[in-house]
Motif scaffolding. Structure first.
Motif, PDB file in Angstrom:
ATOM      1  N   ASP A  28       2.087  -4.036  10.988  1.00  0.00           N
ATOM      2  CA  ASP A  28       0.715  -3.553  10.842  1.00  0.00           C
ATOM      3  C   ASP A  28       0.099  -4.300   9.665  1.00  0.00           C
ATOM      4  O   ASP A  28       0.673  -4.341   8.571  1.00  0.00           O
ATOM      5  CB  ASP A  28       0.688  -2.042  10.567  1.00  0.00           C
ATOM      6  N   HIS A  29      -1.052  -4.893   9.917  1.00  0.00           N
ATOM      7  CA  HIS A  29      -1.761  -5.729   8.947  1.00  0.00           C
ATOM      8  C   HIS A  29      -2.675  -4.815   8.130  1.00  0.00           C
ATOM      9  O   HIS A  29      -3.603  -4.207   8.661  1.00  0.00           O
ATOM     10  CB  HIS A  29      -2.571  -6.765   9.739  1.00  0.00           C
ATOM     11  N   ASP A  30      -2.399  -4.686   6.815  1.00  0.00           N
ATOM     12  CA  ASP A  30      -3.085  -3.702   5.980  1.00  0.00           C
ATOM     13  C   ASP A  30      -3.863  -4.380   4.854  1.00  0.00           C
ATOM     14  O   ASP A  30      -3.291  -5.146   4.067  1.00  0.00           O
ATOM     15  CB  ASP A  30      -2.084  -2.737   5.326  1.00  0.00           C
ATOM     16  N   VAL A  31      -5.152  -4.050   4.779  1.00  0.00           N
ATOM     17  CA  VAL A  31      -5.933  -4.494   3.625  1.00  0.00           C
ATOM     18  C   VAL A  31      -5.536  -3.627   2.432  1.00  0.00           C
ATOM     19  O   VAL A  31      -5.623  -2.401   2.479  1.00  0.00           O
ATOM     20  CB  VAL A  31      -7.442  -4.371   3.893  1.00  0.00           C
ATOM     21  N   TRP A  32      -5.075  -4.271   1.379  1.00  0.00           N
ATOM     22  CA  TRP A  32      -4.646  -3.565   0.159  1.00  0.00           C
ATOM     23  C   TRP A  32      -5.785  -3.642  -0.839  1.00  0.00           C
ATOM     24  O   TRP A  32      -6.195  -4.731  -1.259  1.00  0.00           O
ATOM     25  CB  TRP A  32      -3.384  -4.228  -0.387  1.00  0.00           C
ATOM     26  N   ARG A  33      -6.297  -2.511  -1.222  1.00  0.00           N
ATOM     27  CA  ARG A  33      -7.480  -2.453  -2.066  1.00  0.00           C
ATOM     28  C   ARG A  33      -7.147  -2.756  -3.519  1.00  0.00           C
ATOM     29  O   ARG A  33      -6.201  -2.205  -4.084  1.00  0.00           O
ATOM     30  CB  ARG A  33      -8.109  -1.058  -1.952  1.00  0.00           C
ATOM     31  N   HIS A  34      -7.946  -3.620  -4.120  1.00  0.00           N
ATOM     32  CA  HIS A  34      -7.757  -3.963  -5.531  1.00  0.00           C
ATOM     33  C   HIS A  34      -7.940  -2.719  -6.402  1.00  0.00           C
ATOM     34  O   HIS A  34      -8.872  -1.938  -6.220  1.00  0.00           O
ATOM     35  CB  HIS A  34      -8.767  -5.020  -5.969  1.00  0.00           C
ATOM     36  N   GLY A  35      -7.049  -2.539  -7.341  1.00  0.00           N
ATOM     37  CA  GLY A  35      -7.178  -1.457  -8.302  1.00  0.00           C
ATOM     38  C   GLY A  35      -6.787  -0.091  -7.779  1.00  0.00           C
ATOM     39  O   GLY A  35      -6.963   0.913  -8.469  1.00  0.00           O
ATOM     40  N   ALA A  36      -6.252  -0.043  -6.562  1.00  0.00           N
ATOM     41  CA  ALA A  36      -5.835   1.241  -5.998  1.00  0.00           C
ATOM     42  C   ALA A  36      -4.338   1.436  -6.249  1.00  0.00           C
ATOM     43  O   ALA A  36      -3.817   1.023  -7.284  1.00  0.00           O
ATOM     44  CB  ALA A  36      -6.185   1.298  -4.514  1.00  0.00           C
ATOM     45  N   ASP A  37      -3.640   2.073  -5.315  1.00  0.00           N
ATOM     46  CA  ASP A  37      -2.219   2.353  -5.486  1.00  0.00           C
ATOM     47  C   ASP A  37      -1.445   1.053  -5.736  1.00  0.00           C
ATOM     48  O   ASP A  37      -1.444   0.160  -4.883  1.00  0.00           O
ATOM     49  CB  ASP A  37      -1.709   3.051  -4.215  1.00  0.00           C
ATOM     50  N   PRO A  38      -0.785   0.947  -6.872  1.00  0.00           N
ATOM     51  CA  PRO A  38      -0.056  -0.296  -7.152  1.00  0.00           C
ATOM     52  C   PRO A  38       1.240  -0.419  -6.383  1.00  0.00           C
ATOM     53  O   PRO A  38       1.858  -1.498  -6.373  1.00  0.00           O
ATOM     54  CB  PRO A  38       0.214  -0.207  -8.656  1.00  0.00           C
ATOM     55  N   GLY A  39       1.677   0.673  -5.737  1.00  0.00           N
ATOM     56  CA  GLY A  39       2.952   0.635  -5.059  1.00  0.00           C
ATOM     57  C   GLY A  39       4.121   0.635  -6.036  1.00  0.00           C
ATOM     58  O   GLY A  39       3.970   0.940  -7.229  1.00  0.00           O
ATOM     59  N   VAL A  40       5.282   0.262  -5.543  1.00  0.00           N
ATOM     60  CA  VAL A  40       6.508   0.247  -6.345  1.00  0.00           C
ATOM     61  C   VAL A  40       6.881  -1.205  -6.626  1.00  0.00           C
ATOM     62  O   VAL A  40       7.109  -1.988  -5.697  1.00  0.00           O
ATOM     63  CB  VAL A  40       7.657   0.963  -5.607  1.00  0.00           C
ATOM     64  N   SER A  41       6.936  -1.552  -7.893  1.00  0.00           N
ATOM     65  CA  SER A  41       7.275  -2.931  -8.266  1.00  0.00           C
ATOM     66  C   SER A  41       8.535  -2.997  -9.122  1.00  0.00           C
ATOM     67  O   SER A  41       8.976  -4.082  -9.513  1.00  0.00           O
ATOM     68  CB  SER A  41       6.112  -3.572  -9.025  1.00  0.00           C
ATOM     69  N   ALA A  42       9.126  -1.847  -9.430  1.00  0.00           N
ATOM     70  CA  ALA A  42      10.385  -1.802 -10.184  1.00  0.00           C
ATOM     71  C   ALA A  42      11.085  -0.505  -9.839  1.00  0.00           C
ATOM     72  O   ALA A  42      10.448   0.489  -9.476  1.00  0.00           O
ATOM     73  CB  ALA A  42      10.121  -1.888 -11.683  1.00  0.00           C
ATOM     74  N   LEU A  43      12.406  -0.498  -9.931  1.00  0.00           N
ATOM     75  CA  LEU A  43      13.203   0.683  -9.619  1.00  0.00           C
ATOM     76  C   LEU A  43      13.811   1.256 -10.892  1.00  0.00           C
ATOM     77  O   LEU A  43      13.988   0.548 -11.893  1.00  0.00           O
ATOM     78  CB  LEU A  43      14.315   0.325  -8.624  1.00  0.00           C
ATOM     79  N   ASP A  44      14.129   2.540 -10.814  1.00  0.00           N
ATOM     80  CA  ASP A  44      14.859   3.142 -11.921  1.00  0.00           C
ATOM     81  C   ASP A  44      16.247   2.525 -12.014  1.00  0.00           C
ATOM     82  O   ASP A  44      16.797   2.030 -11.016  1.00  0.00           O
ATOM     83  CB  ASP A  44      14.993   4.654 -11.704  1.00  0.00           C
ATOM     84  N   SER A  45      16.803   2.574 -13.177  1.00  0.00           N
ATOM     85  CA  SER A  45      18.151   2.035 -13.371  1.00  0.00           C
ATOM     86  C   SER A  45      19.152   2.819 -12.538  1.00  0.00           C
ATOM     87  O   SER A  45      19.006   4.029 -12.329  1.00  0.00           O
ATOM     88  CB  SER A  45      18.540   2.108 -14.850  1.00  0.00           C
ATOM     89  N   ALA A  46      20.184   2.134 -12.080  1.00  0.00           N
ATOM     90  CA  ALA A  46      21.229   2.802 -11.312  1.00  0.00           C
ATOM     91  C   ALA A  46      21.873   3.878 -12.160  1.00  0.00           C
ATOM     92  O   ALA A  46      22.161   3.669 -13.332  1.00  0.00           O
ATOM     93  CB  ALA A  46      22.273   1.790 -10.859  1.00  0.00           C
ATOM     94  N   GLY A  47      22.117   5.043 -11.531  1.00  0.00           N
ATOM     95  CA  GLY A  47      22.774   6.128 -12.248  1.00  0.00           C
ATOM     96  C   GLY A  47      21.820   6.905 -13.115  1.00  0.00           C
ATOM     97  O   GLY A  47      22.248   7.824 -13.788  1.00  0.00           O
TER      98      GLY A  47
END
Length: 725
Positions: free
Chosen positions: A706-725
């Protein structure tokens, strides 16, 4: 529910002095060992109009009437066991009077009710409640409210609790009666006096009369489906009237649809109501006008000056000329079709007068004058809706040169080509008007900034050929808000964004979502194609052995694989969100907790937004009864676990807007590619849109995206994960 029941003494003071002691005394216990009101309640009234009776102008007048009933019953009705026959009486002021109280009622007529395998005595198994009104009176809200409170009391608090049935005295009575007269439309389960359903206030006595007549007249007509007799206009009523119309026009069997055959039959008859000799057709037209909210003839059989004025007003409300006899006759089949639908032509509460003027212009220009064959009269209620959007699309198709008989209201290749050509040039006249009307329909748009503010389209800019600064400002703001090229002009991409929820599906987008596992190779391919973020599902509710299993859930380690490729991702949660029954508060609560747990398992950091899916065309009533309760459950489930994650909503524009405003969804993932959804037609992008899903396609063999327009300045999504454990 609070209840105040006036004791017998309050009306006993108006009884003959020698009878007052008995009248004022507490009612005797029932001598009938079978007395048990498990059936429910019977509703009564005082009978036919009485030229010497009163209009219950005061509480004293009501109390005197109860005294009169008492005297009549003990004098002339030995079967009433020497007392008033009703358990309770209700007046127009909302007062409740004790009759026989909680003892056996005697007013429901001898005999039995046989229902659901039960045989219940009419007198021994039901309370009887009499309204102090006659057949020439109508109920007040106070009276209905008193009935509702009393029934709730009898069901929950009375010494002998009432069952759930609410029946009119006339129900299966072996003694002919029209009792309870105008209360009959309320004397049924699910009406406003039923405390188990929401309060809906007064019904319409004229609509009730139309419903009773059409059912009685056509019950035996082939295919006829009876409508509820509840005094409330709805599709069931207008479709029953449609079937009556078909029967009178010689169409058999009748069907619940005003199709081309019915339209052609009306056109061939070519007879306006004032000329009509078929009195049943006159009744149908008067009944339909009542259902449309126009004051027409009190007698359905009579086409009088009220009827003419009502029809003339309907023509005017629709934008048509009644005075122009040629237009009046030419448009009659269209008006009849409009009468047999739920479309409104009067400005309704909350409606916009400028939108109504646009709607009226669509009707007079493209239905009456041009005569687009597939176009019907659009509603003129002041709201931009699916039907109005379809009418607007047909009008645009005509103005860009689509062949008259090829106009269909679809945003197909021919329409797109016309908008890229003629539609993207210098606009004048009707095409210019339609572009600006589309701007107004999509208003307000949002101005970007630290605190986004709405910008409305000025009505003055619709009807001028001048390129005003305010018009250009609004178009540019709309383009910026929709994240399309900011040109300030009527280019194709802007036309597309104004007309359909998917907009220009060929435009670039940096977001996507899919059910397919993102491996390192696939992540690299997405990155090469220009994608920056991908949506993936947190879980799947079906086991691998199920035939509908999709294997769509995030796999262990997959989030890190996505991030390692330089992409971000956003989590989606959907457990069969394609059916109404799957949306309840409890399911939302449970799924909110599951989504939290799955997100933690995948080390998704706090603050991330999880999108919960409504993957079907949910209507307003669905949102009220199921969708909003589901999201309240999601909200509460996440809150109970500490509000680590926020929730978003996936669905049509309308679903996203309502869930965001009414339940608090942080971001919206809009199913814009489902442009035919009613929730995407006539609704602007939600203020908090973050992703707009505009196209589905096969990115690689066996891998759909699905081709999605991602709006500038909106939900940044996930770009890093919590450390293991």
């Amino acid at each position: 529910m609070p209840i105040d029941i006036h004791k017998r003494a309050i009306w006993a003071q108006y009884v003959n002095p020698d009878q007052q002691p008995h009248a004022a005394a507490a009612p005797k216990c029932s001598s009938n060992p079978d007395w048990n009101p498990v059936g429910g309640v019977f509703i009564h009234h005082r009978g036919p109009a009485d030229p010497f009776g009163n209009d219950y102008e005061s509480e004293v007048a009501c109390q005197m009437d109860v005294a009169e009933i008492y005297e009549n019953h003990i004098r002339d009705h030995k079967e009433y066991d020497g007392d008033i026959a009703y358990n309770f009486l209700v007046c127009r002021h909302g007062d409740i009077y004790e009759g026989r109280g909680y003892e056996r009622g005697e007013a429901n007529s001898p005999g039995y009710i046989c229902d659901d395998g039960e045989t219940i005595g009419r007198n021994a198994g039901f309370y009887s409640i009499c309204a102090l009104m006659r057949s020439n009176h109508t109920a007040t809200e106070a009276m209905l409210g008193a009935y509702r409170r009393l029934i709730a009391h009898l069901r929950a608090e009375a010494p002998r609790k009432a069952g759930l049935r609410i029946l009119p005295h006339s129900f299966e009575s072996n003694i002919p009666t029209e009792c309870p007269g105008n209360l009959t439309m309320y004397a049924q389960r699910g009406s406003t006096i039923d405390p188990s359903v929401p309060w809906t206030g007064l019904a319409d006595i004229h609509v009730f009369g139309a419903q009773r007549w059409v059912n009685a007249a056509y019950r035996a007509a082939p295919g006829y489906v009876a409508c509820p007799e509840d005094g409330r206009t709805g599709w069931s009523t207008v479709l029953s009237l449609t079937q009556g119309l078909q029967h009178e026009l010689g169409i058999s069997p009748t069907v619940q649809n005003f199709g081309p055959g019915t339209f052609e039959a009306v056109r061939r008859r070519d007879t306006l109501p004032a000329e009509e000799f078929n009195l049943n057709l006159v009744r149908i037209y008067n009944a339909a006008l009542w259902c449309k909210g126009y004051w027409t003839s009190d007698e359905l059989i009579d086409w009088n000056s009220d009827s003419r004025n009502a029809l003339e007003k309907l023509y005017g409300d629709a934008g048509l000329s009644y005075a122009d006899e040629s237009m009046r006759r030419r448009m009659w089949p269209h008006v009849v079709k409009a009468l047999m639908r739920m479309d409104q032509f009067q400005l309704v509460p909350g409606g916009d007068a400028e939108i109504q003027r646009i709607q009226q212009r669509l009707n007079v220009r493209y239905v009456a004058d041009v005569g687009i064959p597939t176009m019907r009269l659009v509603p003129c209620d002041g709201f931009y809706s699916r039907d109005v959007q379809q009418g607007l699309m047909m009008a645009v198709q005509y103005e860009i040169g689509i062949y008259l008989h090829s106009i269909n209201g679809y945003f197909g290749p021919g329409t797109q080509a016309g908008l890229k050509g003629r539609g993207s040039g210098q606009l004048t006249g009707d095409l210019r008007y339609l572009f600006r009307a589309a701007c107004y329909f999509n208003s307000p748009t949002m101005l970007a900034g630290p605190r986004p503010t709405p910008l409305g389209y000025r009505p003055e800019d619709i009807g001028t050929d001048s390129t005003t600064s305010t018009h250009v400002e609004w178009v540019a703001a709309f383009q910026r808000f929709s994240q399309i090229p900011v040109t300030g002009t009527n280019d194709y991409t802007t036309w597309a964004q104004l007309l359909v929820s998917c907009g220009d599906t060929a435009r670039p987008a940096t977001g996507c979502d899919c059910i397919t596992q993102i491996t390192a190779t696939r992540a690299a391919q997405l990155r090469t194609a220009g994608y920056q973020i991908v949506g993936r599902y947190l879980d799947e509710h079906l086991p691998p052995t199920d035939e509908y299993y999709l294997d769509k859930a995030l796999k262990p380690g997959e989030p890190q694989t996505i991030l390692d490729a330089g992409l971000s991702f956003f989590p989606i949660f959907q457990y069969n969100g394609t059916q109404l029954v799957n949306f309840t508060y409890q399911k939302g609560y449970d799924q909110g907790r599951i989504a939290h747990q799955k997100a933690v398992e995948h080390r998704i950091p706090a603050g991330a937004c999880i999108y919960f899916a409504v993957d079907y065309d949910a209507l307003d009533v669905d949102i009220d009864t199921h969708i909003n309760p589901y999201f309240r459950g999601v909200r509460d489930g996440l809150a109970e676990l500490g509000n680590r994650y926020v929730f978003g909503v996936y669905g049509s524009r309308h679903v996203c807007t309502r869930v965001s405003r009414e339940v608090g969804a942080r971001w919206s993932l809009v199913s814009g590619m489902s442009w035919g959804y009613s929730g995407n037609l006539g609704f602007p992008l939600p203020d908090n849109w973050s992703f707009n899903q505009i196209r589905e396609y096969e990115f690689q063999p066996g891998w759909g995206l699905d081709h999605d327009v991602w709006r500038h300045g909106a939900d940044p999504g996930v770009s890093a994960l919590d450390s293991a454990g």
